[in-house]
Structures are given as structure tokens and as C-alpha cells.
Design an enzyme around this catalytic site. Sequence first.
Site, PDB file in Angstrom:
ATOM      1  CG  ASP A   6      -1.793   1.208   1.375  1.00  0.00           C
ATOM      2  OD1 ASP A   6      -2.375   1.616   0.355  1.00  0.00           O
ATOM      3  OD2 ASP A   6      -1.909   1.779   2.480  1.00  0.00           O
ATOM      4  CB  SER A   7       0.140   4.820  -0.433  1.00  0.00           C
ATOM      5  OG  SER A   7      -0.904   4.923   0.526  1.00  0.00           O
ATOM      6  CE1 TYR A  38       2.118   5.319  -3.722  1.00  0.00           C
ATOM      7  CE2 TYR A  38       0.616   3.486  -4.048  1.00  0.00           C
ATOM      8  CZ  TYR A  38       1.899   3.960  -3.895  1.00  0.00           C
ATOM      9  OH  TYR A  38       2.947   3.077  -3.939  1.00  0.00           O
ATOM     10  N   GLY A  39      -3.444   9.117  -3.350  1.00  0.00           N
ATOM     11  CA  GLY A  39      -4.757   9.607  -3.817  1.00  0.00           C
ATOM     12  C   GLY A  39      -4.701  10.694  -4.876  1.00  0.00           C
ATOM     13  CB  CYS A  69      -3.321   0.466  -2.271  1.00  0.00           C
ATOM     14  SG  CYS A  69      -3.411   2.201  -2.720  1.00  0.00           S
ATOM     15  CG  ASN A  70      -9.711   0.722  -2.195  1.00  0.00           C
ATOM     16  OD1 ASN A  70      -9.201   0.487  -1.097  1.00  0.00           O
ATOM     17  ND2 ASN A  70     -10.865   0.189  -2.549  1.00  0.00           N
ATOM     18  CB  THR A  71      -5.234   4.978  -4.803  1.00  0.00           C
ATOM     19  OG1 THR A  71      -6.062   5.410  -3.724  1.00  0.00           O
ATOM     20  CG2 THR A  71      -4.972   6.134  -5.737  1.00  0.00           C
ATOM     21  CD  GLU A 147       0.593   6.389   6.160  1.00  0.00           C
ATOM     22  OE1 GLU A 147       1.810   6.267   6.349  1.00  0.00           O
ATOM     23  OE2 GLU A 147      -0.150   5.418   5.902  1.00  0.00           O
ATOM     24  CB  CYS A 179      -9.382   4.710   1.166  1.00  0.00           C
ATOM     25  SG  CYS A 179      -7.707   5.086   1.751  1.00  0.00           S
ATOM     26  CB  THR A 180      -6.608  -0.216   2.512  1.00  0.00           C
ATOM     27  OG1 THR A 180      -5.504   0.536   1.989  1.00  0.00           O
ATOM     28  CG2 THR A 180      -7.161  -1.119   1.427  1.00  0.00           C
ATOM     29  CG  HIS A 181      -4.650   4.874   4.789  1.00  0.00           C
ATOM     30  ND1 HIS A 181      -4.223   4.434   3.567  1.00  0.00           N
ATOM     31  CD2 HIS A 181      -3.535   5.285   5.467  1.00  0.00           C
ATOM     32  CE1 HIS A 181      -2.902   4.592   3.484  1.00  0.00           C
ATOM     33  NE2 HIS A 181      -2.462   5.098   4.630  1.00  0.00           N
TER      34      HIS A 181
HETATM   35  N1  DGL Z   1      -4.772   3.164   1.194  1.00  0.00           N
HETATM   36  C1  DGL Z   1      -4.885   3.628  -0.122  1.00  0.00           C
HETATM   37  C2  DGL Z   1      -6.180   3.317  -0.800  1.00  0.00           C
HETATM   38  O1  DGL Z   1      -6.767   2.307  -0.479  1.00  0.00           O
HETATM   39  C3  DGL Z   1      -4.104   4.837  -0.550  1.00  0.00           C
HETATM   40  C4  DGL Z   1      -4.451   6.120   0.077  1.00  0.00           C
HETATM   41  C5  DGL Z   1      -3.501   7.189  -0.359  1.00  0.00           C
HETATM   42  O2  DGL Z   1      -2.283   6.961  -0.309  1.00  0.00           O
HETATM   43  O3  DGL Z   1      -3.986   8.272  -0.758  1.00  0.00           O
HETATM   44  O4  DGL Z   1      -6.636   4.008  -1.666  1.00  0.00           O
END
Ligand code: DGL
Length: 249
Positions: A6-7, A38-39, A69-71, A147, A179-181
Site C-alpha cells: 500500500d502507499s 497516492y490519492g 490499496c484501492n488507488t 499515517e 480506501c484501506t486506510h
Molecule cells: N490506502 C490507499 C487506498 O486504499 C491509498 C491512500 C492514499 O495513499 O492516498 O486508496
Amino acid sequence: MIGVYDSGMGGLSVLKELTSLMPGEDFTYFSDDAYCPYGPKDPDFIRERASIISQELIKDGAEMIVVACNTATAAAISFLREKYPIPFVGMEPAIKPAAINSRTGVIGVLATQGTFKGSLYHSTLEKLPENVRIIECVGEGLVETVEKGILEGQEVEALIHKCIDPMLAAGADHIVLGCTHYPFLKPVIEKIAGAGVTVVNPAPAVARQAEKILSGLRNVRHCGTGHYCLRHSGPGTEIQSLFQTFLLN
Ligand code: DGL
């Protein structure tokens, strides 16, 4: 070994599901924290990072990679599947199951800019029945907060209110965490959303899909020793203790 990346810390919400479903497997988790978030980044850049990280994980012995990571899934999953000879499991926006179970027909989706722009998200929307209404919100500031290890408190609540109040006002009875966060903020989201709203974390379904693919790869179902290894691209000195905080959360 299964590679997971993931990011940043977000993918640990997926790693937790993977380790609980496959406790005997070995995992290497890669946090690309030098380039988080990453978004808002360009999909070409995210694909380049996906390629570099995948090469690293394959060099370490990954038999399969979970793009937690969805992005990154939105930007890179097809590219990765074409480029490398191992299976890749990506994040699925769990909008369809939410739509099936919704009483009001109104679904809130919280995700990053990159995920909302991706073709995967749009093709998911096209398959929904016409009477389903989707209210989208980019979770501004939420990735950065997670984060830092801040998972509750006034700052977090204010950011969440900004996103989900319009969803609740429109009658949403399901909020999908795209988003996995965000699963690390689920208790606060649930508290604000109230009892009538289901907050959907797609990670358990993604872990089940990963287990299914892995069992198709081998005769022996679990052949690791239950170890996990944590890697990151940034300089972070506190990152190991943050990793532990997240895995225990
Ligand atoms: N956790 C990520 C996701 O699922 C990335 C979020 C990010 O880095 O902006 O999209």
C-alpha cells in the site's frame, strides 16, 4: 510468501484479515510511505511505483501479490497482471453488496480522488440498479491522519463529519470504505453514523479471494511458517512501532 503493499499503513487493515484467514502463511508487507498519499497522484506515477514494488516483492519470493490499496488497484492492477507472471489480487469497491442490502437505496462511498477517477469504480457503478443513489466523498486529510497514528479525537471527528454528514442527510444506510486506510477509523465513523448505518470494510472479502487464488496455485494449502516481514520506502524511524500499533488495532 505473499506480498502485500500500500502507499502506507492502510494496507495493514488487509494484512490483518489475510493473517487471520491464513495464519500459517508468510507475508511481506511493503509500505510505500516515501510517496504517501497516492490519492492525488498521477496514475502513471502510481503504476511506476507498483512496478518497482512488485519487482522487489517478487525478488523476495512472492508467489502472489495483494495490492492492498484501492488507488493503486485503480491505476495499476491490469498493468501488473499483464507484466508479471504471478497472480495479483486487488481491492474491490464493495458497493454492489451494500446496494443489495440497502433499505434506503442510498449508499455513501468514501475513497480517494484516484479511486473515484478509475475505470474500475465507474464500471462498478454502471452495473448498479438505477434506483440506487451513490453519494461520493474524497476523505480529505484522513490518510494523512492515519499515517500519523491518530485514529480518534476531535481532528479526526471533524474530518469525518465533513464527509459523512451529507451522506447521512441524504438517507444513506451503508457507507463503503473505499480506501484501506479508513477501516482504522471505522469505530469513529460508526459512532458518528449511528446505529442504523452499516459501515462496510471490503478487506475480509479481498482476503477470502486471495485465499481462493492461493489454494489454486498449490497442492499444500498453507506452506509457510506464519512469519511476516515489514518493509518501507521512507526514512521513518518510528515506523516499526507504528506497524505494531496498527496490527494490534
Ligand atoms: N490506502 C490507499 C487506498 O486504499 C491509498 C491512500 C492514499 O495513499 O492516498 O486508496
